[in-house]
Scaffold this active site. Structure first.
Site, PDB file in Angstrom:
ATOM      1  N   LYS A  13       0.834  -1.210   0.000  1.00 25.39           N
ATOM      2  CA  LYS A  13       0.000   0.000   0.000  1.00 25.39           C
ATOM      3  C   LYS A  13       0.871   1.264   0.000  1.00 25.39           C
ATOM      4  CE  LYS A  13      -2.328  -1.054   3.766  1.00 25.39           C
ATOM      5  NZ  LYS A  13      -1.721  -2.356   4.119  1.00 25.39           N
ATOM      6  N   ARG A  88      -9.284   0.880   8.925  1.00 31.90           N
ATOM      7  CA  ARG A  88      -8.792  -0.461   9.240  1.00 31.90           C
ATOM      8  C   ARG A  88      -9.849  -1.301   9.935  1.00 31.90           C
ATOM      9  NH1 ARG A  88      -2.989   0.722   8.961  1.00 31.90           N
ATOM     10  NH2 ARG A  88      -1.757  -1.125   9.168  1.00 31.90           N
ATOM     11  N   ARG A 127      12.264  -5.401   5.168  1.00 34.33           N
ATOM     12  CA  ARG A 127      12.191  -3.941   4.998  1.00 34.33           C
ATOM     13  C   ARG A 127      13.134  -3.233   5.979  1.00 34.33           C
ATOM     14  NH1 ARG A 127       6.486  -1.026   5.033  1.00 34.33           N
ATOM     15  NH2 ARG A 127       6.238  -2.082   7.039  1.00 34.33           N
ATOM     16  N   ARG A 160      11.809  -1.671  11.605  1.00 32.37           N
ATOM     17  CA  ARG A 160      10.686  -1.300  12.478  1.00 32.37           C
ATOM     18  C   ARG A 160      10.393  -2.443  13.447  1.00 32.37           C
ATOM     19  NH1 ARG A 160       6.039   0.869   8.338  1.00 32.37           N
ATOM     20  NH2 ARG A 160       4.777  -0.401   9.733  1.00 32.37           N
ATOM     21  N   ARG A 171       0.124  -8.848  13.124  1.00 33.63           N
ATOM     22  CA  ARG A 171      -0.517  -7.892  12.211  1.00 33.63           C
ATOM     23  C   ARG A 171      -1.418  -8.621  11.217  1.00 33.63           C
ATOM     24  NH1 ARG A 171       4.574  -4.738  10.064  1.00 33.63           N
ATOM     25  NH2 ARG A 171       3.147  -3.369   8.929  1.00 33.63           N
TER      26      ARG A 171
END
Ligand code: AMP
Length: 223
Positions: A13, A88, A127, A160, A171
């Site tokens: 996204k 969400r 990431r 992160r 998640r």
């Protein structure tokens, strides 16, 4: 153009939002970025939300809605915008519908980026983010020229907390429990466009542009 990007964490996204922003001159509104900034600035909201975010849980609706409304009051949204990471859950979607109704605005496209769990885990766990300019890299898909260092500003890259494997699994659970029902919500509003986001970002972006030139909505069959 007003767009909502929907999909599990790691579906791309944020990446697609950046491409849309650059190519169509839209404002990019990421509630994750707004919340991370609140944490970095150590605001009252930031102090409250940090532990939710580190674990990969949703932060309380009232806090994220407060930040979103503040962001929607800025002028740059008048040229159109992309919502990345909001709504969400159904309660947030209902608040958004009301905010838009009150302002006489509507959402043009809800783009649902569909990605499989192994792809998601590979993308998120690899990431790395710049500690200064927030640029994103990936240890294999988009490595920086020098390991651990941002190509753009030379600052240190970090992972992160919510990109660590345990938080990613949480998640995904939270997505299935809270967010996935929005697919049906926007399907009923005839706004949903679905696409396979397991492909590299430029290919997915081409598919999104095809939607704009040839919008074939997913329509619910008559009961
Ligand atoms: P993201 O950058 O969109 O993956 O968001 C990172 C984290 O911020 C999420 O795991 C949540 O903890 C929090 N977050 C972002 N957007 C929302 C939202 N709309 N509602 C609740 N929590 C959110």
């Amino acid at each position: 153009m007003r767009i909502i990007l929907l999909g599990p964490p790691g579906a791309g996204k944020g990446t697609q939002a950046k491409l849309l922003k650059e190519n169509f001159n839209l404002a990019h509104i990421s509630t994750g970025d707004l919340l991370r900034k609140a944490v970095a600035d150590n605001t009252i909201i930031g102090k409250t939300v940090k532990s939710y975010m580190d674990k990969g849980n949703l932060v309380p609706d009232n806090l994220v809605i407060e930040l979103l409304k503040e962001r929607l009051s800025l002028q740059d949204i008048n040229c159109g915008f992309i919502l990345d990471g909001f709504p969400r859950n159904v309660a947030q979607a209902q608040v958004l519908d009301k905010v838009f109704r009150d302002r006489n605005l509507n959402i043009d496209y809800v783009i649902y980026l569909k990605a499989d769990a192994p792809v998601i885990i590979q993308r998120l766990s690899g990431r790395r983010v710049c500690s200064k300019c927030q640029a994103n890299f990936h240890i294999t898909n988009m490595p920086p020229k020098k390991e651990g260092i941002c190509d753009n500003c030379g600052s240190h890259l970090y992972q992160r907390n919510d990109d660590k494997v345990e938080a990613i699994k949480n998640r995904l659970k939270v997505y299935l429990k809270e967010t996935a029902s929005l697919i049906g919500y926007y399907l009923k509003q005839n706004k949903l466009f679905e696409m396979d986001a397991n492909f590299p970002a430029p290919l997915v972006f081409e598919k999104i542009k095809n939607v704009f030139s040839n919008p074939t909505r997913i329509v619910l069959p008559d009961p």
